[in-house]
Design a protein around this motif. Sequence first.
Motif, PDB file in Angstrom:
ATOM      1  N   PHE A 177      -9.734  -0.715   4.660  1.00  0.00           N
ATOM      2  CA  PHE A 177     -10.491  -0.685   3.665  1.00  0.00           C
ATOM      3  C   PHE A 177     -11.176   0.034   3.227  1.00  0.00           C
ATOM      4  O   PHE A 177     -11.758   0.303   2.609  1.00  0.00           O
TER       5      PHE A 177
ATOM      6  N   TYR B  48      -8.877   7.204  -1.748  1.00  0.00           N
ATOM      7  CA  TYR B  48      -9.049   7.224  -2.749  1.00  0.00           C
ATOM      8  C   TYR B  48      -9.787   6.030  -3.538  1.00  0.00           C
ATOM      9  O   TYR B  48     -10.211   5.050  -3.516  1.00  0.00           O
TER      10      TYR B  48
ATOM     11  N   GLU C  24     -10.402   3.965  -6.943  1.00  0.00           N
ATOM     12  CA  GLU C  24      -9.810   2.987  -6.788  1.00  0.00           C
ATOM     13  C   GLU C  24     -11.219   2.246  -5.959  1.00  0.00           C
ATOM     14  O   GLU C  24     -10.931   0.593  -6.522  1.00  0.00           O
ATOM     15  N   ARG C  25     -11.104   1.995  -4.252  1.00  0.00           N
ATOM     16  CA  ARG C  25     -11.870   1.870  -3.843  1.00  0.00           C
ATOM     17  C   ARG C  25     -13.042   1.052  -5.009  1.00  0.00           C
ATOM     18  O   ARG C  25     -13.986  -0.524  -4.068  1.00  0.00           O
ATOM     19  N   ASP C  26     -13.986   1.621  -4.853  1.00  0.00           N
ATOM     20  CA  ASP C  26     -14.949   1.916  -5.437  1.00  0.00           C
ATOM     21  C   ASP C  26     -15.212   1.031  -6.635  1.00  0.00           C
ATOM     22  O   ASP C  26     -16.177  -0.196  -6.980  1.00  0.00           O
TER      23      ASP C  26
ATOM     24  N   ASN D 175       0.757  -1.151  -0.285  1.00  0.00           N
ATOM     25  CA  ASN D 175      -0.068  -0.122  -0.178  1.00  0.00           C
ATOM     26  C   ASN D 175       0.959   1.253   0.468  1.00  0.00           C
ATOM     27  O   ASN D 175       0.230   2.486   0.223  1.00  0.00           O
TER      28      ASN D 175
ATOM     29  N   TRP E 198      -8.621   3.956   2.471  1.00  0.00           N
ATOM     30  CA  TRP E 198      -8.890   3.739   1.372  1.00  0.00           C
ATOM     31  C   TRP E 198     -10.050   4.722   0.468  1.00  0.00           C
ATOM     32  O   TRP E 198     -10.186   4.800  -0.501  1.00  0.00           O
ATOM     33  N   HIS E 199     -10.430   5.187   1.704  1.00  0.00           N
ATOM     34  CA  HIS E 199     -11.920   5.980   1.737  1.00  0.00           C
ATOM     35  C   HIS E 199     -11.331   6.984   1.040  1.00  0.00           C
ATOM     36  O   HIS E 199     -11.820   8.138  -0.173  1.00  0.00           O
TER      37      HIS E 199
END
Length: 451
Positions: free
Chosen positions: A324, A339, A342-344, A278, A336-337
């Motif tokens: 995550f 980004y 990428e997460r969605d 990461n 990850w929120h």
Amino acid sequence: MTSRRDALKSALLIPSLATLPLDARAAPTPTVAVAGHFTQDAVRLWVQANGPGVAALKYWPVDGTEADARTVAVALGREDCGIARIAGLRADTRYRYRATLEGGGEGIAGTFRTAPAPGASPRDFRVYMGSCAYTEVMTRGGNVYGANHQIFDTMAAGMAADALPHFMLWMGDNLYLRGSGKDGNPDDFATAEAMARRYREVRAKPILGKLFAATHHYAIWDDHDFGNNNSDRTFPLRDESLRLFQGYWPNPDMGSQALPGTWTKFTHQDAEFFLLDNRWYRDAETAPADPAKVMFGREQMAWLKRSLTESRATFKVVAAGTQFLSEAPNGVESGWHSYAGERDDFFAWLDRSDVKGLVLLSGDRHNTQLFRRETKGRPPVHEFSCSPMTSKIVKLNKHDLANPRLDKDCAVETQNFGTLEFSGAGAGRTLVARCFDADGKLQWTRTLASA
Ligand SMILES: [Fe+2]
């Protein structure tokens, strides 16, 4: 307290190594060893000595004798350490080993084991996990930052008494490259030499000795093993941190020529573990929201999706140093929120896929949180975010508490570690997570996935 002048004076009284007569110099000897990745017939064993050389690693089954041992040579590299790749072992067997350097005396001894051969049904086993291991009480700047260091011995004692076979997953911030203090020395992350010194110093800490000896170890990294606080792909010494991480952790081979990093995967019984990087590809967390902003990067995500699709494992455990399923306004707290593109994309893909048995692991946040992501028609996905082993506690903030996915009963605001128990047979096979405080007191138990 020794002043700098006193230290200088006493240093002048000690003859340098080069001026000692040859017979007065102690030959280097192995001082630390860590067993890592293991399969039914192979084991990786990391060895470090207090000087250069080629270590001889002897190993033999515990039911045999040292006289019947086989030996492999381990060339010690830049930090006087190297990773032995021992193959041709017997399945489901405990071995003793002894690592020596010529003329270096008894060396260092310990044990490792191999995994059982794949059978008709998977065996029960346990994974220990923890992140954020600050190995001192004070920062170099003089602030209290570490506490409850007995946790390492608590974990080692738990492993020694455990009825199940086990290994450990170090979930990032496994050591801290620290900022400078008042002693005039640079930040640990300021030069390649300072980084290497810190890696070496932490690995030899006596407080970690029992834990390293107690089981096999796998690791991912986070910002403090990689660079400075919240560091990303722009960290100027990232080549050096990658070299150190790969040199110090006997994981399965990490990254590839085309896609460098610490990402890797391995299978144990009916669980496959996907260890993500990461940091290497990470855009700045505080960069403005943009669909193209990434934490793992396109290629690593493609590898993960492909690997999850191909995996035959009942349980698919995906681990990263950053949360995550966190929620917070962009740029506030790491997750990850920050980004979202990428997460969605990943979760939209997951919801369309056939992937079952997914469990997420993370750390980093100086408190423990358990998340549950619900999607209609699919089993829920849990994330066990386990932190810290010894670093300073940060209480959950209002953004954390407002996260609809948070299981508030599982928030832990003291130094802690986790376990994952893979047990049962057939449809009754489950992955049960537990969280313990630094003295081994159970904080909670939750089933994260079932067959
Ligand atoms: Fe971190």
